[in-house]
Design a protein around this motif. Structure first.
Motif, mmCIF file in Angstrom:
data_model
loop_
_atom_site.group_PDB
_atom_site.id
_atom_site.type_symbol
_atom_site.label_atom_id
_atom_site.label_comp_id
_atom_site.label_asym_id
_atom_site.label_seq_id
_atom_site.Cartn_x
_atom_site.Cartn_y
_atom_site.Cartn_z
ATOM 1 N N LEU A 104 -4.256 5.529 0.892
ATOM 2 C CA LEU A 104 -3.983 4.706 -0.352
ATOM 3 C C LEU A 104 -2.825 4.884 -1.057
ATOM 4 O O LEU A 104 -2.273 3.801 -1.781
ATOM 5 C CB LEU A 104 -5.077 5.302 -1.418
ATOM 6 N N THR A 105 -1.962 5.921 -0.458
ATOM 7 C CA THR A 105 -0.669 5.927 -1.317
ATOM 8 C C THR A 105 0.486 6.038 -0.603
ATOM 9 O O THR A 105 1.656 5.813 -1.244
ATOM 10 C CB THR A 105 -0.932 7.583 -1.934
ATOM 11 N N ARG A 112 -4.231 -1.219 1.767
ATOM 12 C CA ARG A 112 -3.668 -1.306 0.301
ATOM 13 C C ARG A 112 -3.609 -2.799 -0.029
ATOM 14 O O ARG A 112 -4.176 -3.100 -1.126
ATOM 15 C CB ARG A 112 -2.376 -0.841 0.141
ATOM 16 N N ILE A 142 -7.844 10.227 -5.421
ATOM 17 C CA ILE A 142 -8.459 8.973 -4.760
ATOM 18 C C ILE A 142 -8.799 7.903 -5.895
ATOM 19 O O ILE A 142 -8.627 6.699 -5.733
ATOM 20 C CB ILE A 142 -9.377 9.381 -3.687
ATOM 21 N N SER A 145 -6.181 6.169 -7.415
ATOM 22 C CA SER A 145 -5.393 5.407 -6.806
ATOM 23 C C SER A 145 -6.292 4.207 -6.430
ATOM 24 O O SER A 145 -5.643 2.911 -6.686
ATOM 25 C CB SER A 145 -5.104 6.096 -5.480
ATOM 26 N N ILE A 146 -7.544 4.092 -6.474
ATOM 27 C CA ILE A 146 -8.202 2.980 -6.391
ATOM 28 C C ILE A 146 -8.361 1.879 -7.608
ATOM 29 O O ILE A 146 -8.223 0.841 -7.281
ATOM 30 C CB ILE A 146 -9.739 3.378 -5.969
#
Length: 449
Positions: A104-105, A112, A142, A145-146
């Motif tokens: 995710l990052t 992504r 997490i 980030s989502i």
């Protein structure tokens, strides 16, 4: 689904018409699940099977897939090789926290981009380690980030597939600007404290209409969080907390009174009160329901206990528990047991840290035929001995045990005695929070962990 795609494709034209029917392949589950009762874990797809699916199947169905379920070992091969133009729902099952956060990052990955541009429904199921704390900062990262990546997200199920072994996150310490969404309408989540619940309802999720939340601890609420502002958009609310709380009247009731447009309410709580052993219909109406004129459905399971008295629990209509404790009057533990019906099994949480005055025994073997989860974290060792020794109580389906290490070590005599070996030998999940060094005979005593 994986086996069907692999075994039947291209056998003949008739099978192909069936397999490639858009009504059948729109929801594609690319996991092999080893599920027993309430526990879900995935296995990696065999490389030979995966090769054929990627070469012969996915190129022909990718534009018809609306929902996709993936496990970590085959995700890149399946997700990164094709363009799923109609995909809007994604489930990521059995992922390690660190691995998922990295996806995710780091960099402009396919995942992504897909989350940012297409996904409206997302389910996250984190792999649960055998012995690990339920609270994780990585999970909070997490979650942030989502919310940051997913610009079209409407529905998020975050770490609730495992039902009992809840991995909780902290929202209270996350900044408002880093934890926002202008599109999210439905959120299913486990959080650590009541503060976290209040933060999710402080306006950072602007369109939230459905919140299903499991709160680990309802004991503290910050005075800096506003628990008075009306929640005009919230239509469906479920609050679950299995740990007992004495803050029902001070914290929970004020929150519920804010939900003036609520249409469906579910409460699963265990509360402590000073003057009453129960919450009756009149109290529910006066305290909560009168503030919800649009309410159409109300489900509740509230267990009430009194300070400084023997705890009285109204047992549900379950044959095993009724027979075992109410009708047979089995010893002193009958008034301390808290059975909680969950989706596909029964959990027993025994809360009593005092030794038994009289260790009574039943002349008849007591069988809990449907008991899957036994929580002894708040129980004296006497109760661990009663339930783990296969003398008067038999637990044929027990899979999950939550207990303090010292109690487990003592009751099993350093994992050597035979009285508890039959019960412990069937366990597949053991939750112990404090660190310990496994003795040499630990794995022999728990062969299937």
């Amino acid at each position: 689904m994986v086996d069907v795609l692999y075994s039947l494709v291209d056998i003949n034209e008739r099978f192909n018409r069936l397999i490639f029917n858009p009504l059948y392949i729109y929801n594609l589950d690319m996991t092999i699940i080893t599920t027993k009762l309430i526990f879900r874990h995935s296995l990696s797809i065999d490389n030979q099977i995966l090769d054929r699916i990627c070469e012969d199947v996915l190129p022909r169905i990718r534009h018809h897939v609306n929902k996709l379920t993936l496990e970590p070992n085959s995700m890149e091969r399946i997700l990164y090789s094709f363009n799923y133009s109609q995909l809007y729902s994604l489930s990521l099952v059995d992922f390690q926290e660190e691995m998922l956060l990295q996806y995710l990052t780091e960099g402009d990955t396919i995942l992504r981009n897909l989350l940012a541009e297409q996904i409206t429904d997302l389910t996250i199921d984190i792999h649960i380690k055998l012995i690990s704390p339920p609270l994780s900062k990585t999970l909070s990262n997490i979650f942030v980030s989502i919310l940051s990546i997913c610009k079209r997200l409407n529905h998020l199920n975050f770490c609730q597939l495992s039902n009992y072994r809840c991995l909780s996150i902290e929202i209270y310490n996350l900044s408002l600007t880093s934890c926002m969404s202008s599109t999210l309408r439905t959120l299913i989540i486990n959080v650590e404290t009541f503060n976290d619940c209040l933060c999710l309802l402080d306006g950072r999720l602007q369109c939230l209409s459905t919140l299903i939340i499991h709160v680990e601890d309802i004991s503290i609420a910050s005075s800096t969080i506003d628990n008075t502002k009306k929640l005009l958009k919230l239509k469906h609310f479920s609050l679950i907390s299995f740990n007992r709380t004495d803050k029902y009247d001070n914290f929970v009731v004020p929150l519920l009174r804010r939900m003036i447009n609520l249409e469906e309410l579910k409460l699963y709580l265990s509360i402590l009160r000073i003057n009453s052993t129960y919450v009756n219909g009149v109290q529910l109406y006066d305290d909560i329901l009168i503030y919800m004129p649009r309410l159409k459905k109300f489900y509740f399971c509230i267990e009430a206990s009194v300070y400084n008295k023997d705890i009285r629990i109204d047992l549900p209509s379950n044959e095993d528990i009724q027979n075992s404790f109410m009708q047979r009057g089995y010893g002193p533990i009958g008034s301390y047991i808290q059975p909680i019906l969950i989706e596909r099994g029964i959990k027993l949480h025994i809360t009593n840290n005092k030794p038994q005055k009289e260790k009574q025994k039943s002349s008849t073997l007591i069988i809990f035929r449907h008991l899957v989860i036994l929580d002894l974290i708040d129980a004296h060792i006497d109760y661990a001995e009663q339930f783990l020794f296969d003398k008067n109580i038999h637990l044929p389906r027990l899979l999950y045990l939550r207990i303090r290490y010292e109690s487990l070590r003592m009751v099993t005599n350093n994992f050597t005695n035979d009285e508890a070996r039959l019960t412990c030998g069937k366990l597949k999940y053991l939750e112990i929070h404090e660190p310990f060094v496994r003795p040499k005979n630990f794995h022999e005593y728990f062969p299937v962990l």
